[in-house]
Every structure is written in structure tokens, then in C-alpha cells.
Design an enzyme around this catalytic site. Structure first.
Site, PDB file in Angstrom:
ATOM      1  N   SER A 147       0.829  -1.202   0.000  1.00  0.00           N
ATOM      2  CA  SER A 147       0.000   0.000   0.000  1.00  0.00           C
ATOM      3  C   SER A 147       0.867   1.258   0.000  1.00  0.00           C
ATOM      4  O   SER A 147       1.613   1.496  -0.940  1.00  0.00           O
ATOM      5  CB  SER A 147      -0.959  -0.039   1.183  1.00  0.00           C
ATOM      6  OG  SER A 147      -1.913   0.986   1.102  1.00  0.00           O
ATOM      7  N   ASP A 294      -3.005   6.454  -3.402  1.00  0.00           N
ATOM      8  CA  ASP A 294      -1.775   5.886  -2.880  1.00  0.00           C
ATOM      9  C   ASP A 294      -1.247   4.881  -3.912  1.00  0.00           C
ATOM     10  O   ASP A 294      -1.882   4.652  -4.945  1.00  0.00           O
ATOM     11  CB  ASP A 294      -2.005   5.271  -1.502  1.00  0.00           C
ATOM     12  CG  ASP A 294      -2.952   4.088  -1.510  1.00  0.00           C
ATOM     13  OD1 ASP A 294      -3.727   3.955  -2.474  1.00  0.00           O
ATOM     14  OD2 ASP A 294      -2.935   3.295  -0.555  1.00  0.00           O
ATOM     15  N   ASP A 296      -1.129   1.695  -4.440  1.00  0.00           N
ATOM     16  CA  ASP A 296      -1.940   0.580  -4.949  1.00  0.00           C
ATOM     17  C   ASP A 296      -3.371   1.013  -5.255  1.00  0.00           C
ATOM     18  O   ASP A 296      -4.214   0.186  -5.596  1.00  0.00           O
ATOM     19  CB  ASP A 296      -1.909  -0.624  -3.997  1.00  0.00           C
ATOM     20  CG  ASP A 296      -2.686  -0.388  -2.711  1.00  0.00           C
ATOM     21  OD1 ASP A 296      -2.680   0.763  -2.225  1.00  0.00           O
ATOM     22  OD2 ASP A 296      -3.276  -1.342  -2.182  1.00  0.00           O
ATOM     23  N   ASP A 298      -5.984   2.012  -3.641  1.00  0.00           N
ATOM     24  CA  ASP A 298      -7.199   1.703  -2.894  1.00  0.00           C
ATOM     25  C   ASP A 298      -7.631   2.872  -2.006  1.00  0.00           C
ATOM     26  O   ASP A 298      -8.752   2.891  -1.505  1.00  0.00           O
ATOM     27  CB  ASP A 298      -7.083   0.408  -2.088  1.00  0.00           C
ATOM     28  CG  ASP A 298      -6.014   0.444  -1.016  1.00  0.00           C
ATOM     29  OD1 ASP A 298      -5.224   1.410  -0.971  1.00  0.00           O
ATOM     30  OD2 ASP A 298      -5.950  -0.518  -0.213  1.00  0.00           O
TER      31      ASP A 298
END
Length: 543
Positions: A147, A294, A296, A298
Site C-alpha cells: 500500500s 496511494d 496501490d 485503494d
């Protein structure tokens, strides 16, 4: 002691499948670097409800191929124990160092265990993997990502067949299967046999984003967008084009994949300085809002023009805005948020008679709320389409907030105007956070122990009317390591982070507001109360 440590390191070295970490470990052994070896071999990365996450490197306390192979084998054994040994496991990955290797190893382990495995075609957003689990009828999904952690970290997130992240007792059962693996030689890893998916899953995800937007709403808001060196750019651009929004102006310095995240100290929009380049782009192009994902994709950050410059909205502000927008669009179903998020969403839902639930921190809990229509968490996570993605999704959230900004733009208004309206209607809900990043985890344990042994009776001049140790659970929440204080017109929650070496303290004050004219005074009063609570809490926790 040192001989035992060296022996353990040599045993690990003998079966490490990665030439890079073998070389790294061999150098530590040859140098007899006992302190570093002890750090690598003092235990194992613990598999929990966040899966695995840690710094890359050799040894059982780091993220590496040997650790990932064991984790995959444990997951495969768990699935077989549940009668799903011939099911499909779909695997996604981000663009961090080693992510593609970890994804390939996972596919090989699943194939060797008799399951079917399918890997997404390239680094893609975590929400695409979460969508793919249910779309493909998989029994489980794995996303290789850390993340918004620092560049040297990576992680391993597990979803089960309902499309949600694992929760107890599945995490403990998988961890037990991992612990039962004594040697990598016992884990079959064929060189082929799994599928590499084409773009059909991504296209199905993009088709699903149509459900997020109202067909008759304007699509006029102009945006600046940063992918923060992550995987969001191409999917966001495709989604915005599909929706008919103006193409976002890209922050070019952060647009390309780069696992070293060279322009930011931490690739997290919440961190100081991370949004500076996006704000510079906004000063050039004068958009209606700035959007960031961010790495990734999500999470979704939103920034707006406030006076003469740009500022990022708090996750709680965006959470309330999206909830309000959905209410005004006629949404039905349950609204949910984690306990660390602002209580404003509950008041919005109550006003219109919608069901409302609080959960423990994390979308693994929010996504499981029965009848969920909308869920959010203050850490920039929003689930606006639970039928499509049962997790936070920074792409669909970006679409929905841009729709809201477009609607307001047509009325000559902004997101800040709507926030003012909510403050007058429900009271000013002001939030802040005291977050301490540590090198030594004992600092966090000491702070929690100190608060439990010497609990404060007041914070910021406000008496604590109720103190709860959440390790005991409540009538509505399972046990968790946290403390919750209810004050007269305020609330404080203290908990260790589940994904980073941080102690997090979440503060909220609620100040009644009689009219729009009273907003400046209410904001000043709220800021003073938050500062006083933060000061006293810091002293009480010894941080």
C-alpha cells in the site's frame, strides 16, 4: 547463542530460492553481523488480519520469496481443509520491488497444491483484484502490495471467496498452516500450469464503475491527478474517459511506476510534503479539485482551493461529503464506518432514517456489514460500490467525488460550501490525529500500558465521562487492542496501527453551530479544544 544464530541463518540460506537475498544473507554470515542476524531471525513475520507486511530482505522477519512461499503454502493448505482444494485463486500485484516475483511464487504454490491459479496481467490497483475474486468465482484472492508503506516494504493481503479480506478465525487458521511448514522442499512449485489473465477482468471492473455514477448528473469538474508513482494512473484515466469527465491533468513527476517513490519521503497522501507537487500543478492549472491515489490505488485523497491556496480534505470530510451525496441521490442500505472515523456519518444517516453501523478499524470489518451501501474510514478509504468491490476503492471514490464536485460547480458552489452546510445542520465535527512513528515497538506497548495503569480523568479541560478498554470488546464490537474515551462534546480513541510502526490517537470534538455566520468562531473553538486534548493525551501516554 551466536553459534545457534549462525546455524539458523545457514539453514535458511540453504533453501532460500532468491539469489539476491542469498547473497545478502551470506554477507551477513561471513561478516558475523550478529546484531543484524538477530534482527532477521528473532522470530517470524506474523500472519494476521492484515496478512503480511514488512521490510524486504533475507530471513524470517523480512519479506522475501521464502516467506511468501510459506504463506502461499499455508493458504493453500487452509483452502484444502475447507474443501476448496480444486478452487481458483486469483493473484494481483503492485509495482513494488519483488511484487511480480511474489505473485509468480504464489501462483506456482497454488498450482503445485492442486488449486487453479490465475494472475492479473500486470501491476494493477488492489480494487481490481478485490473485484476479480467475486467476478471470477474464486475461492480466494491474494494481492501483493504494501500500500503506502516506505519503498523497502512489501506485503501480502488475502481475500476469501466473498471478496472481503480475511478476519478471525481465518487468519489464525492460515497462520497455523504456515507454521506447520518445516521446509520449502516439501512445497511443490511447478514452473507452469497457471493462467495469466488478459484485460477482460480489468474491462469488467471498468464497466462496473458505471454503477457508481448517476446517468443524469453533470460531468464538468476539472481535476489534477497524481498516482504517487503507483498503479492507479492508467485505470483512473480510463475510468474518467469512460464516465465523460474532462481528462485529469497529471502530475507528471509522479505519473510513472517507480518502486523507489523518488519524489516523496513516504508515498502516502497524508504524509507532509507528499501532495506538494500536486498542489504546484493545481496552482498552474486551476482545477476544481485535486485527486491522489496511494501506490496501490485503494485510497483516495481529495484537495480543494481554500482561500488563496490548496489544502487536502481530511478523510472524515470526504467521508461525510460522499455519504451526503449518496443520500441526496436516494441511496438505501446501511452506512458504516470504523470507530476511529467521525461520528458525523452517523448523524447524516440518522437524519434520513438509514441504518448505520460502527465497526473495528479496517475494511475487512466494514465490508462485512450486512446490507452495506456505503462505508468509509478516516484513513482515506471509501467503499462506494460494495456490490462491485467489497473493500476500499480509490478509483470509484475518485469518480464519485468528481461527480459531486461537478454538481456543485453547476450550482456555483464547492465542496467547502457543502461542508459548511453540514456543520450548520449537524454541528461542526472537527477531527485531528496524534500519530507517532517509532523505531522501537516497545514505545507503543509502554504508552498503552501507561494509559491503562494510569488512566486520565480529563483531557483538554473536558471530563472523561466514559473510558472503555476495547480489549474486552463491547456488545457490538469484538475485542481489539484499543482505548476509547468519551468526553463532554469530544471523543478520543488510541490504538497501535495494524500496518505500520505507529501509535495512532484519533480525536474528535463536536461544536454546535447556530448559523453560517457562527462557523469561524466554532472552528476556532474546535481547534483550541483539539490542541488541548492532544497536548494532555501526549503527556498522559508519555509520547
Amino acid at each position: 547463542m551466536h553459534d545457534e544464530l549462525i546455524a539458523r541463518a545457514k539453514a535458511w540460506l540453504a533453501e532460500d530460492p532468491d539469489a539476491e537475498t542469498r547473497e545478502e544473507l551470506a554477507k551477513l554470515i561471513d561478516a558475523e553481523d550478529h546484531a543484524e542476524l538477530a534482527a532477521r531471525f528473532s522470530g517470524t513475520l506474523q500472519f494476521g488480519t492484515a496478512g503480511l507486511r514488512g521490510e524486504l530482505g533475507a530471513g524470517p522477519m523480512r519479506m522475501n520469496r521464502a516467506v511468501v512461499i510459506r504463506a502461499a503454502a499455508g493458504l493453500a493448505a487452509y483452502l484444502r481443509s475447507k474443501g476448496q482444494g480444486d478452487g481458483l485463486v486469483v493473484i494481483g500485484y503492485d509495482a513494488r520491488h519483488k511484487s511480480a516475483d511474489f505473485a509468480r511464487d504464489t501462483a506456482a504454490v497454488m498450482t503445485g497444491a492442486g488449486l487453479r491459479a490465475a494472475v492479473l496481467p500486470r501491476p494493477l490497483p488492489t480494487p481490481v483484484l478485490a473485484f476479480a475474486v467475486r467476478h471470477l468465482g474464486a475461492v480466494a484472492g491474494v494481492e501483493v502490495t504494501a500500500s503506502h508503506n516506505p519503498p523497502r516494504d512489501n506485503g501480502y493481503k488475502v481475500y476469501l471467496g466473498d471478496g472481503s479480506q480475511i478476519v478471525p478465525p481465518a487468519d489464525a487458521e492460515i497462520a497455523a498452516e504456515i507454521d506447520a511448514i518445516t521446509t520449502l522442499a516439501a512445497v511443490p512449485r511447478p514452473d507452469s500450469g497457471w493462467d495469466t489473465l488478459d484485460d477482460s477482468v480489468l474491462n469488467a471492473y471498468l464497466t462496473r464503475t458505471d454503477a457508481v455514477l448517476a446517468p443524469d448528473f453533470p460531468r464538468t469538474a476539472r481535476t489534477v491527478y497524481t498516482a504517487m508513482h503507483g498503479v492507479g494512473r492508467d485505470v483512473v484515466l480510463a475510468a474518467f474517459e469512460r464516465a465523460g469527465f474532462p481528462a485529469p491533468a497529471l502530475v507528471t513527476e509522479q505519473a510513472d511506476l517507480d518502486p523507489d517513490f523518488p519524489t516523496v519521503a513516504f508515498p502516502n497522501p497524508e504524509e507532509p510534503g507528499a501532495m506538494d507537487l500536486a498542489f504546484a500543478k493545481a496552482r498552474e492549472t486551476e482545477p476544481d479539485l485535486v485527486i491522489a491515489n496511494d501506490p496501490d490505488a485503494d485510497r483516495c485523497a481529495v484537495a480543494v482551493k481554500d482561500g488563496g491556496d490548496w489544502r487536502m480534505l481530511r478523510g472524515d470530510e470526504v467521508g461525510a461529503l460522499l455519504g451526503t451525496h449518496l443520500v441526496r441521490r436516494g441511496a438505501t442500505g446501511t452506512f458504516a464506518e470504523s470507530i476511529v472515523s467521525s461520528s458525523l456519518l452517523g448523524r447524516i444517516a440518522e437524519k434520513v432514517g438509514l441504518p448505520y453501523e460502527e465497526t473495528l478499524t479496517g475494511f475487512k470489518w466494514i465490508a462485512r456489514v450486512e446490507g452495506l451501501r456505503y462505508g468509509y474510514e478516516e484513513a482515506l478509504g471509501y467503499c462506494v460500490d460494495p456490490e462491485g468491490v467489497r473493500d476500499k476503492d480509490g478509483i470509484t471514490a475518485a469518480l464519485l467525488v468528481t461527480e459531486l464536485a461537478s454538481e456543485l460547480k453547476e450550482q456555483g458552489r464547492t465542496l467547502l460550501d457543502l461542508l459548511d452546510d453540514l456543520a450548520v445542520e449537524h454541528g461542526l465535527h472537527a477531527t485531528d490525529q496524534l500519530s507517532v512513528r517509532v523505531q522501537d515497538l516497545t514505545v507503543i506497548a509502554d504508552a498503552m500500558r501507561r494509559l491503562r495503569e494510569q488512566p486520565p480523568t480529563e483531557l483538554g479541560g473536558l471530563a472523561i465521562t466514559k473510558a472503555e478498554d476495547l480489549t474486552q470488546g463491547t456488545d457490538r464490537l469484538p475485542p481489539t487492542d484499543g482505548l476509547r474515551y468519551t468526553l463532554d462534546g469530544a471523543r478520543v480513541i488510541v490504538r497501535p496501527s495494524g500496518t505500520e510502526p505507529k501509535l495512532k490517537c484519533y480525536l474528535e470534538v463536536v461544536v454546535p453551530v447556530g448559523s453560517h455566520a457562527g462557523l469561524p468562531a466554532a472552528r476556532a473553538q474546535a481547534a483550541d479544544r483539539l490542541a488541548a486534548i492532544k497536548r494532555d493525551l501526549s503527556a498522559a501516554a508519555g509520547i
